[in-house]
Motif scaffolding. Structure first.
Motif, PDB file in Angstrom:
ATOM      1  N   ARG A  39      77.034   2.104 111.914  1.00  0.00           N
ATOM      2  CA  ARG A  39      77.925   2.426 113.029  1.00  0.00           C
ATOM      3  C   ARG A  39      78.340   3.876 112.873  1.00  0.00           C
ATOM      4  NH1 ARG A  39      83.675   0.469 115.319  1.00  0.00           N
ATOM      5  NH2 ARG A  39      82.779  -0.382 117.220  1.00  0.00           N
ATOM      6  N   VAL A  40      78.144   4.638 113.919  1.00  0.00           N
ATOM      7  CA  VAL A  40      78.411   6.051 113.811  1.00  0.00           C
ATOM      8  C   VAL A  40      79.237   6.502 115.015  1.00  0.00           C
ATOM      9  CG1 VAL A  40      76.211   6.639 114.931  1.00  0.00           C
ATOM     10  CG2 VAL A  40      77.288   8.310 113.453  1.00  0.00           C
ATOM     11  N   ASP A  41      80.048   7.512 114.795  1.00  0.00           N
ATOM     12  CA  ASP A  41      80.807   8.092 115.901  1.00  0.00           C
ATOM     13  C   ASP A  41      79.818   8.784 116.837  1.00  0.00           C
ATOM     14  OD1 ASP A  41      82.320   9.536 117.631  1.00  0.00           O
ATOM     15  OD2 ASP A  41      83.701  10.322 116.119  1.00  0.00           O
ATOM     16  N   GLY A  42      79.587   8.185 117.959  1.00  0.00           N
ATOM     17  CA  GLY A  42      78.588   8.696 118.890  1.00  0.00           C
ATOM     18  C   GLY A  42      79.007   9.951 119.625  1.00  0.00           C
ATOM     19  N   ASN A  43      80.240  10.370 119.443  1.00  0.00           N
ATOM     20  CA  ASN A  43      80.684  11.626 120.048  1.00  0.00           C
ATOM     21  C   ASN A  43      80.641  12.776 119.044  1.00  0.00           C
ATOM     22  OD1 ASN A  43      81.047  10.222 122.349  1.00  0.00           O
ATOM     23  ND2 ASN A  43      83.238  10.621 122.565  1.00  0.00           N
ATOM     24  N   ASP A  44      80.142  12.458 117.861  1.00  0.00           N
ATOM     25  CA  ASP A  44      80.036  13.447 116.797  1.00  0.00           C
ATOM     26  C   ASP A  44      78.545  13.755 116.614  1.00  0.00           C
ATOM     27  OD1 ASP A  44      79.733  14.716 114.365  1.00  0.00           O
ATOM     28  OD2 ASP A  44      81.307  13.548 113.362  1.00  0.00           O
ATOM     29  N   VAL A  45      78.125  14.850 117.176  1.00  0.00           N
ATOM     30  CA  VAL A  45      76.681  15.122 117.245  1.00  0.00           C
ATOM     31  C   VAL A  45      76.051  15.229 115.848  1.00  0.00           C
ATOM     32  CG1 VAL A  45      76.901  17.652 117.442  1.00  0.00           C
ATOM     33  CG2 VAL A  45      74.922  16.499 118.436  1.00  0.00           C
ATOM     34  N   LEU A  46      76.799  15.743 114.906  1.00  0.00           N
ATOM     35  CA  LEU A  46      76.230  15.896 113.562  1.00  0.00           C
ATOM     36  C   LEU A  46      76.151  14.564 112.821  1.00  0.00           C
ATOM     37  CD1 LEU A  46      77.841  19.270 112.431  1.00  0.00           C
ATOM     38  CD2 LEU A  46      75.592  18.848 113.454  1.00  0.00           C
ATOM     39  N   ALA A  47      77.134  13.715 113.052  1.00  0.00           N
ATOM     40  CA  ALA A  47      77.093  12.390 112.435  1.00  0.00           C
ATOM     41  C   ALA A  47      75.911  11.594 112.999  1.00  0.00           C
ATOM     42  CB  ALA A  47      78.401  11.650 112.696  1.00  0.00           C
ATOM     43  N   VAL A  48      75.703  11.733 114.290  1.00  0.00           N
ATOM     44  CA  VAL A  48      74.567  11.042 114.921  1.00  0.00           C
ATOM     45  C   VAL A  48      73.252  11.582 114.356  1.00  0.00           C
ATOM     46  CG1 VAL A  48      73.305  10.706 117.081  1.00  0.00           C
ATOM     47  CG2 VAL A  48      75.796  10.525 117.066  1.00  0.00           C
ATOM     48  N   TYR A  49      73.193  12.898 114.255  1.00  0.00           N
ATOM     49  CA  TYR A  49      71.996  13.530 113.702  1.00  0.00           C
ATOM     50  C   TYR A  49      71.689  12.983 112.303  1.00  0.00           C
ATOM     51  CZ  TYR A  49      69.259  17.121 111.298  1.00  0.00           C
ATOM     52  OH  TYR A  49      68.320  17.761 110.541  1.00  0.00           O
ATOM     53  N   LEU A  50      72.709  12.949 111.461  1.00  0.00           N
ATOM     54  CA  LEU A  50      72.516  12.490 110.079  1.00  0.00           C
ATOM     55  C   LEU A  50      72.105  11.022 110.016  1.00  0.00           C
ATOM     56  CD1 LEU A  50      75.323  14.082 107.868  1.00  0.00           C
ATOM     57  CD2 LEU A  50      72.852  14.444 107.753  1.00  0.00           C
ATOM     58  N   ALA A  51      72.771  10.198 110.805  1.00  0.00           N
ATOM     59  CA  ALA A  51      72.457   8.763 110.786  1.00  0.00           C
ATOM     60  C   ALA A  51      71.013   8.527 111.221  1.00  0.00           C
ATOM     61  CB  ALA A  51      73.417   8.017 111.712  1.00  0.00           C
TER      62      ALA A  51
END
Lengths: 361, 323
Positions: free
Chosen positions: A221-233
């Protein structure tokens, strides 16, 4: 079970993780998010003006779409759903191809056969989507399965929404991928709504990523409004797949700031207050603040960039509008590899009516 | 060599898997067990479990994964255990398999064969005896093939696997083990889109396919005694239909009986009837008659009464001759 390893941080003004990318890459990410946003906004305006017949905006979901595509390699295959402006543009689909598809003109690579916002292009490894929900997930499984058999190093990714997780297709595809450890990524944009129905009416679980455990696969589960978190996941999921550790289900928690499509009115089922509070979590605003704190960005640069993109987008829409519609014969193309007699007959009939140009008033 | 129809399926799959590394077989119980009808018997032992795949019990995923595999260069032959269980995959077939080439402007064209046993005559009742061909013939982008004998089956299945369009290949369960005939060894092809004149005649044309060819042939033989010379056309490929052969026969005899197991209303026979009224109206000497399954679910106990019998076909022939 990795659900929750990258948790939702809606109130934080900056990404929850430190940057894994160079300054140049960060600015590229931002550019792609802005292109997606402006393409959507301009398309919605063009729709109101009657210049575009239909459109599916992804406003609010730019971080989820752009961040995930940015983590892929060009040889990876993308299976978008119909809410994919950020997906197509992050894959560097030129604005011309993008808007030729929306207008369904004679230069559209899909030959005007598909509805607007159903972008696909084999040269970019984006498989043209259909409209039914989650039917493309098993296709992504099949492509990755074949690649695995051929010992090719690639993954596939399929995009869908929170509503999609209720479908039988979702279950069938994720289950199959789990059994055979298929190198694929199931990317769910939990944008809180399936048209009008909120996510708590889709499922009794509050954390969609938990569904992964029922299939024996990794859920994130990732913060979908956080582009870098999405990138990393997504990058992690890709590496997991290539290592032979099977598929990943990613739940990117985000919010659909716009309507479901141009024929939807969100005010019928959610309040202005809710939307206003969601706008405060706008992924683009958040990323621009982050870039500003890094000293990479400022208001002036932002305005220059936005003006330039607006011009590009407006031009693309105007040009696409001027390109003629496909010829009548294209109505009968690509049904089969070769045209059978009955389609030949029907094509001749259609041609006669086009040629006569007589219309009953 | 003499083979049954189910052995002919096996032979065709074996030959094509040997010839073409891209061909894979997948479905429920198709691997170790060799399929519930033994159509894929022994294939996994020869070609391995990567190419002969036992899948989970989910038809939509079987068809969907087949579509995906084909986009990446494989040629999947999926088995659906009974045509009655293909319906969970209806969306995959009707929305995806059939339309992907079209919606992508020719960029993504799935090359998939879906095999499924169908039809009554083996006491299957409502959920193991249906004939669902009309749904698929009605869907643009699909080819629909139904063989009538073991040799035909081998040749048509081989052509279906090589055809780059998606094919729904329906095998009559009634014929699986009831008929044995000489089947050519090695490579054997019967072209798609070509009907077969199974029995030339001059008075009446029977248009039929699958196991109903056999039923119609029996009726034709009985009619010899009444000096009625019956022509039997085995349609073989329902989509695309060999309209030339059908129309030529209609013009020759002027009397048409259509025989299929599927229900009557809006069935394949209705389309043939409409086509002949468009293309051979002046040649027809009598109304076109359909002999079909009834517009009911397939009953368990009275299944034999449900399906067209030689007696019902004979009655139709007498009616058209008497008109």
């Amino acid at each position: 079970m990795n659900a929750g390893s990258l948790s939702l941080t809606p109130s934080k003004p900056r990404p929850a993780v430190s940057s894994p990318l160079t300054g140049k890459q960060l600015l590229r990410l931002y550019y792609l998010m802005i292109v997606s946003r402006i393409a959507d906004e301009r398309a919605l305006i063009a729709h109101k003006q009657g210049r575009i017949g239909f459109y599916v905006p992804a406003v609010g979901e730019e971080a989820a779409e752009v961040g995930s595509v940015f983590a892929l390699s060009p040889e990876d295959w993308i299976f978008p759903d119909y809410r994919g402006s950020g997906i197509a543009l992050a894959r560097e689909m030129p604005l011309k191809i993008f808007f030729d598809q929306v207008l369904g003109n004679i230069e559209d690579v899909l030959k005007g056969h598909s509805m607007p916002s159903h972008w696909g292009d084999s040269s970019l490894n984006i498989v043209a989507p259909s409209s039914p929900i989650c039917t493309h997930l098993s296709h992504a499984v099949g492509v990755a399965w074949a690649a695995m058999m051929k010992r090719e190093k690639m993954v596939t990714i399929s995009y869908f929404g929170d509503g999609g997780t209720s479908s039988g297709e979702f279950h069938g595809a994720v289950n199959l991928a789990g059994v055979f450890k298929i190198p694929t990524i199931f990317f769910c944009r939990n944008n809180q709504y399936a048209i009008s129905v909120p996510v708590d009416r889709q499922t009794a679980v509050t954390n969609l990523a938990e569904k992964a455990s029922a299939y024996g696969i990794t859920g994130v589960r990732v913060d979908g409004n956080d582009v870098l978190a999405v990138y990393l996941a997504t990058k992690e999921a890709r590496q997991r797949a290539l290592r032979g550790d099977g598929p990943t289900f990613i739940e990117a928690v985000t919010y659909r700031l716009g309507p479901h499509t141009t024929i939807d009115d969100p005010m019928k089922y959610r309040g202005k207050t809710e939307e206003e509070s969601a706008w405060k979590r706008d992924p683009i605003l958040r990323f621009s603040e982050y870039l500003t704190t890094l000293g990479l960005w400022d208001m002036e640069k932002d305005q220059v960039l936005r003006n330039k993109i607006k011009e590009d987008v407006n031009l693309a829409i105007t040009n696409a509008k001027e390109v003629p519609k496909p010829e009548i014969d294209s109505l009968f193309e690509d049904v089969y590899s070769t045209s059978p007699w009955h389609l030949d007959e029907q094509r001749m009939e259609a041609r006669r009516f086009v040629a006569s140009k007589r219309q009953i008033q | 060599m003499e083979l049954t129809l189910v052995q002919a399926v096996n032979d065709a799959l074996r030959e094509e898997m040997k010839r073409d590394q891209r061909v894979v077989v997948l479905g429920e119980d198709v691997g170790k067990y060799g399929g519930v009808f033994k159509a894929t018997d022994g294939l996994q032992a020869v070609f391995g479990n990567e190419r002969v795949i036992d899948t989970p019990l989910n038809e939509q995923a079987i068809v969907g994964a087949s579509i995906g595999m084909s986009l990446k260069g494989l040629v999947p032959v999926a088995e659906i255990q009974f045509i009655d269980f293909i319906h969970p995959a209806f969306d995959q077939i009707v929305s995806e398999l059939s339309k992907m080439r079209y919606r992508s402007g020719g960029q993504y064209a799935p090359h998939v064969v879906i095999r499924a046993p169908f039809g009554a005559g083996t006491k299957g009742g409502p959920y193991h005896s249906q004939s669902s061909e009309s749904y698929f013939v009605h869907t643009a982008g699909l080819k629909v093939v139904i063989p009538s004998s073991p040799a035909e089956c081998k040749g048509l299945l081989t052509s279906s696997i090589r055809d780059t369009d998606p094919v729904i290949f329906m095998e009559s369960k009634r014929l699986y083990r009831s008929v044995r005939e000489e089947v050519p060894e090695g490579e054997y092809l019967v072209p798609l889109g070509k009907a077969r004149n199974a029995r030339p005649g001059k008075d009446v044309t029977i248009l039929t396919y699958g196991s109903m060819v056999q039923v119609s042939m029996k009726a034709a033989e009985v009619m010899c005694e009444e000096d009625v010379d019956v022509e039997v056309i085995d349609i073989r490929t329902l989509m695309p239909l060999d309209i030339e052969t059908v129309v030529a026969s209609a013009k020759k005899t002027g009397r048409i009986v259509i025989v299929h197991e599927a229900p009557k209303t809006m069935g394949f026979g209705a389309e043939i009837s409409a086509l002949l009224s468009e293309k051979a109206f002046d040649y027809l000497k009598a109304p076109i008659i359909r002999v079909t399954g009834y517009d009911t679910p397939v009953p368990f106990s009275l299944e034999d009464q449900y399906s067209p019998s030689p007696e019902r076909v004979i009655a139709a022939i007498r009616n058209t001759m008497a008109y």
